[in-house]
Scaffold this motif. Structure first.
Motif, PDB file in Angstrom:
ATOM      1  N   PRO A  30       0.538   3.896 -43.805  1.00  0.00           N
ATOM      2  CA  PRO A  30       1.235   5.163 -43.565  1.00  0.00           C
ATOM      3  C   PRO A  30       1.937   5.152 -42.205  1.00  0.00           C
ATOM      4  O   PRO A  30       1.498   4.497 -41.264  1.00  0.00           O
ATOM      5  CB  PRO A  30       0.105   6.200 -43.591  1.00  0.00           C
ATOM      6  CG  PRO A  30      -1.126   5.439 -43.278  1.00  0.00           C
ATOM      7  CD  PRO A  30      -0.910   4.056 -43.827  1.00  0.00           C
ATOM      8  N   ALA A  31       3.023   5.886 -42.141  1.00  0.00           N
ATOM      9  CA  ALA A  31       3.777   5.976 -40.893  1.00  0.00           C
ATOM     10  C   ALA A  31       3.019   6.865 -39.917  1.00  0.00           C
ATOM     11  O   ALA A  31       2.530   7.938 -40.278  1.00  0.00           O
ATOM     12  CB  ALA A  31       5.164   6.551 -41.157  1.00  0.00           C
ATOM     13  N   VAL A  32       2.938   6.419 -38.705  1.00  0.00           N
ATOM     14  CA  VAL A  32       2.239   7.179 -37.671  1.00  0.00           C
ATOM     15  C   VAL A  32       3.299   7.812 -36.786  1.00  0.00           C
ATOM     16  O   VAL A  32       4.115   7.131 -36.178  1.00  0.00           O
ATOM     17  CB  VAL A  32       1.322   6.260 -36.841  1.00  0.00           C
ATOM     18  CG1 VAL A  32       0.658   7.034 -35.731  1.00  0.00           C
ATOM     19  CG2 VAL A  32       0.296   5.603 -37.728  1.00  0.00           C
ATOM     20  N   THR A  33       3.294   9.145 -36.729  1.00  0.00           N
ATOM     21  CA  THR A  33       4.232   9.851 -35.870  1.00  0.00           C
ATOM     22  C   THR A  33       3.464  10.435 -34.695  1.00  0.00           C
ATOM     23  O   THR A  33       2.410  11.042 -34.861  1.00  0.00           O
ATOM     24  CB  THR A  33       4.943  10.982 -36.629  1.00  0.00           C
ATOM     25  OG1 THR A  33       3.962  11.873 -37.155  1.00  0.00           O
ATOM     26  CG2 THR A  33       5.772  10.426 -37.775  1.00  0.00           C
ATOM     27  N   VAL A  34       3.993  10.236 -33.538  1.00  0.00           N
ATOM     28  CA  VAL A  34       3.352  10.730 -32.327  1.00  0.00           C
ATOM     29  C   VAL A  34       3.961  12.081 -31.994  1.00  0.00           C
ATOM     30  O   VAL A  34       5.184  12.212 -31.894  1.00  0.00           O
ATOM     31  CB  VAL A  34       3.573   9.738 -31.164  1.00  0.00           C
ATOM     32  CG1 VAL A  34       2.939  10.242 -29.886  1.00  0.00           C
ATOM     33  CG2 VAL A  34       3.038   8.379 -31.541  1.00  0.00           C
ATOM     34  N   PRO A  35       3.140  13.141 -31.833  1.00  0.00           N
ATOM     35  CA  PRO A  35       3.702  14.457 -31.518  1.00  0.00           C
ATOM     36  C   PRO A  35       4.279  14.473 -30.102  1.00  0.00           C
ATOM     37  O   PRO A  35       3.849  13.723 -29.230  1.00  0.00           O
ATOM     38  CB  PRO A  35       2.507  15.396 -31.650  1.00  0.00           C
ATOM     39  CG  PRO A  35       1.316  14.538 -31.461  1.00  0.00           C
ATOM     40  CD  PRO A  35       1.689  13.178 -31.969  1.00  0.00           C
ATOM     41  N   VAL A  36       5.249  15.347 -29.921  1.00  0.00           N
ATOM     42  CA  VAL A  36       5.881  15.479 -28.616  1.00  0.00           C
ATOM     43  C   VAL A  36       4.944  16.289 -27.719  1.00  0.00           C
ATOM     44  O   VAL A  36       4.497  17.373 -28.087  1.00  0.00           O
ATOM     45  CB  VAL A  36       7.245  16.188 -28.748  1.00  0.00           C
ATOM     46  CG1 VAL A  36       7.881  16.402 -27.387  1.00  0.00           C
ATOM     47  CG2 VAL A  36       8.154  15.381 -29.645  1.00  0.00           C
ATOM     48  N   VAL A  37       4.667  15.748 -26.560  1.00  0.00           N
ATOM     49  CA  VAL A  37       3.783  16.420 -25.613  1.00  0.00           C
ATOM     50  C   VAL A  37       4.647  17.225 -24.657  1.00  0.00           C
ATOM     51  O   VAL A  37       5.548  16.681 -24.020  1.00  0.00           O
ATOM     52  CB  VAL A  37       2.932  15.394 -24.833  1.00  0.00           C
ATOM     53  CG1 VAL A  37       2.058  16.078 -23.817  1.00  0.00           C
ATOM     54  CG2 VAL A  37       2.126  14.556 -25.796  1.00  0.00           C
ATOM     55  N   PRO A  38       4.404  18.550 -24.551  1.00  0.00           N
ATOM     56  CA  PRO A  38       5.227  19.342 -23.626  1.00  0.00           C
ATOM     57  C   PRO A  38       4.944  18.952 -22.174  1.00  0.00           C
ATOM     58  O   PRO A  38       3.825  18.631 -21.812  1.00  0.00           O
ATOM     59  CB  PRO A  38       4.806  20.778 -23.919  1.00  0.00           C
ATOM     60  CG  PRO A  38       3.490  20.676 -24.587  1.00  0.00           C
ATOM     61  CD  PRO A  38       3.427  19.352 -25.260  1.00  0.00           C
ATOM     62  N   GLN A  39       5.973  18.987 -21.372  1.00  0.00           N
ATOM     63  CA  GLN A  39       5.840  18.662 -19.956  1.00  0.00           C
ATOM     64  C   GLN A  39       5.402  19.904 -19.191  1.00  0.00           C
ATOM     65  O   GLN A  39       5.717  21.032 -19.572  1.00  0.00           O
ATOM     66  CB  GLN A  39       7.176  18.154 -19.406  1.00  0.00           C
ATOM     67  CG  GLN A  39       7.692  16.916 -20.112  1.00  0.00           C
ATOM     68  CD  GLN A  39       6.753  15.733 -19.937  1.00  0.00           C
ATOM     69  OE1 GLN A  39       6.202  15.525 -18.872  1.00  0.00           O
ATOM     70  NE2 GLN A  39       6.574  14.965 -20.993  1.00  0.00           N
ATOM     71  N   LEU A  40       4.683  19.698 -18.108  1.00  0.00           N
ATOM     72  CA  LEU A  40       4.178  20.839 -17.336  1.00  0.00           C
ATOM     73  C   LEU A  40       5.284  21.600 -16.624  1.00  0.00           C
ATOM     74  O   LEU A  40       5.192  22.816 -16.449  1.00  0.00           O
ATOM     75  CB  LEU A  40       3.143  20.345 -16.317  1.00  0.00           C
ATOM     76  CG  LEU A  40       1.832  19.837 -16.901  1.00  0.00           C
ATOM     77  CD1 LEU A  40       0.944  19.303 -15.802  1.00  0.00           C
ATOM     78  CD2 LEU A  40       1.131  20.953 -17.636  1.00  0.00           C
ATOM     79  N   ASP A  41       6.347  20.938 -16.206  1.00  0.00           N
ATOM     80  CA  ASP A  41       7.393  21.615 -15.452  1.00  0.00           C
ATOM     81  C   ASP A  41       8.506  22.185 -16.328  1.00  0.00           C
ATOM     82  O   ASP A  41       9.441  22.783 -15.831  1.00  0.00           O
ATOM     83  CB  ASP A  41       7.976  20.669 -14.404  1.00  0.00           C
ATOM     84  CG  ASP A  41       8.559  19.413 -15.040  1.00  0.00           C
ATOM     85  OD1 ASP A  41       8.292  19.179 -16.231  1.00  0.00           O
ATOM     86  OD2 ASP A  41       9.277  18.672 -14.336  1.00  0.00           O
ATOM     87  N   SER A  42       8.440  22.024 -17.641  1.00  0.00           N
ATOM     88  CA  SER A  42       9.483  22.559 -18.514  1.00  0.00           C
ATOM     89  C   SER A  42       9.084  23.953 -19.018  1.00  0.00           C
ATOM     90  O   SER A  42       7.916  24.275 -19.153  1.00  0.00           O
ATOM     91  CB  SER A  42       9.717  21.633 -19.707  1.00  0.00           C
ATOM     92  OG  SER A  42       8.570  21.612 -20.519  1.00  0.00           O
ATOM     93  N   THR A  43      10.092  24.764 -19.282  1.00  0.00           N
ATOM     94  CA  THR A  43       9.820  26.115 -19.793  1.00  0.00           C
ATOM     95  C   THR A  43       9.594  26.038 -21.293  1.00  0.00           C
ATOM     96  O   THR A  43      10.299  25.315 -22.001  1.00  0.00           O
ATOM     97  CB  THR A  43      11.004  27.054 -19.502  1.00  0.00           C
ATOM     98  OG1 THR A  43      12.167  26.517 -20.097  1.00  0.00           O
ATOM     99  CG2 THR A  43      11.220  27.222 -18.009  1.00  0.00           C
ATOM    100  N   PRO A  44       8.630  26.783 -21.803  1.00  0.00           N
ATOM    101  CA  PRO A  44       8.383  26.740 -23.245  1.00  0.00           C
ATOM    102  C   PRO A  44       9.517  27.417 -24.014  1.00  0.00           C
ATOM    103  O   PRO A  44      10.128  28.368 -23.540  1.00  0.00           O
ATOM    104  CB  PRO A  44       7.066  27.506 -23.412  1.00  0.00           C
ATOM    105  CG  PRO A  44       6.967  28.365 -22.209  1.00  0.00           C
ATOM    106  CD  PRO A  44       7.696  27.659 -21.110  1.00  0.00           C
ATOM    107  N   ALA A  45       9.792  26.915 -25.175  1.00  0.00           N
ATOM    108  CA  ALA A  45      10.842  27.487 -26.020  1.00  0.00           C
ATOM    109  C   ALA A  45      10.326  28.785 -26.637  1.00  0.00           C
ATOM    110  O   ALA A  45       9.222  28.845 -27.169  1.00  0.00           O
ATOM    111  CB  ALA A  45      11.231  26.507 -27.107  1.00  0.00           C
ATOM    112  N   SER A  46      11.133  29.810 -26.535  1.00  0.00           N
ATOM    113  CA  SER A  46      10.711  31.094 -27.099  1.00  0.00           C
ATOM    114  C   SER A  46      11.022  31.117 -28.594  1.00  0.00           C
ATOM    115  O   SER A  46      12.081  30.677 -29.015  1.00  0.00           O
ATOM    116  CB  SER A  46      11.425  32.242 -26.389  1.00  0.00           C
ATOM    117  OG  SER A  46      12.817  32.119 -26.565  1.00  0.00           O
ATOM    118  N   PRO A  47      10.101  31.637 -29.399  1.00  0.00           N
ATOM    119  CA  PRO A  47      10.366  31.695 -30.845  1.00  0.00           C
ATOM    120  C   PRO A  47      11.432  32.732 -31.157  1.00  0.00           C
ATOM    121  O   PRO A  47      11.500  33.790 -30.535  1.00  0.00           O
ATOM    122  CB  PRO A  47       9.012  32.087 -31.431  1.00  0.00           C
ATOM    123  CG  PRO A  47       8.295  32.764 -30.331  1.00  0.00           C
ATOM    124  CD  PRO A  47       8.798  32.162 -29.050  1.00  0.00           C
TER     125      PRO A  47
END
Length: 107
Positions: free
Chosen positions: A49-66
């Motif tokens: 199976p293909a292994v996909t690595v999730p994107v880890v948010p960076q501490l200095d970046s602003t979170p995306a608002s839904p």
């Protein structure tokens, strides 16, 4: 005595030859696990199976608002006007139009 040794040697050689011949025939009849000699080879195993690595948010970046997918309903007055016009087009009387527009505008 020489004759007995010669005869014993001959008998022993014959027994060994028969044993080897029988052992060779029996070993040729042993089938590999999973089928006969004429069976097709087993299918190839499925790919891993293909292994996909999730994107880890960076501490200095602003979170995306839904973003909500709410469409604009317009103002309450615009909705009441539209409902009154729909009721009149459907042939409703004044009292029926008022009840229809109240329920229609609050949806």
């Amino acid at each position: 005595m020489k004759a007995m040794v010669k005869r014993a040697s001959l008998i022993l050689t014959a027994i060994i030859a028969v044993t080897l011949a029988a052992g060779g025939a029996a070993s040729a009849q042993i089938l590999p696990p999973g089928g006969g000699m004429l069976a097709p080879p087993p299918p190839a195993p499925p790919p891993p199976p293909a292994v996909t690595v999730p994107v880890v948010p960076q501490l200095d970046s602003t979170p995306a608002s839904p973003k909500a997918g709410i469409e604009s309903r317009g103002s309450f007055g615009d909705r009441v006007t539209g409902c009154l016009q729909d009721g009149a087009a459907a042939g409703l009387g004044p009292n029926e139009r008022a009840a229809y527009s109240r329920s229609c505008a609050n949806r």
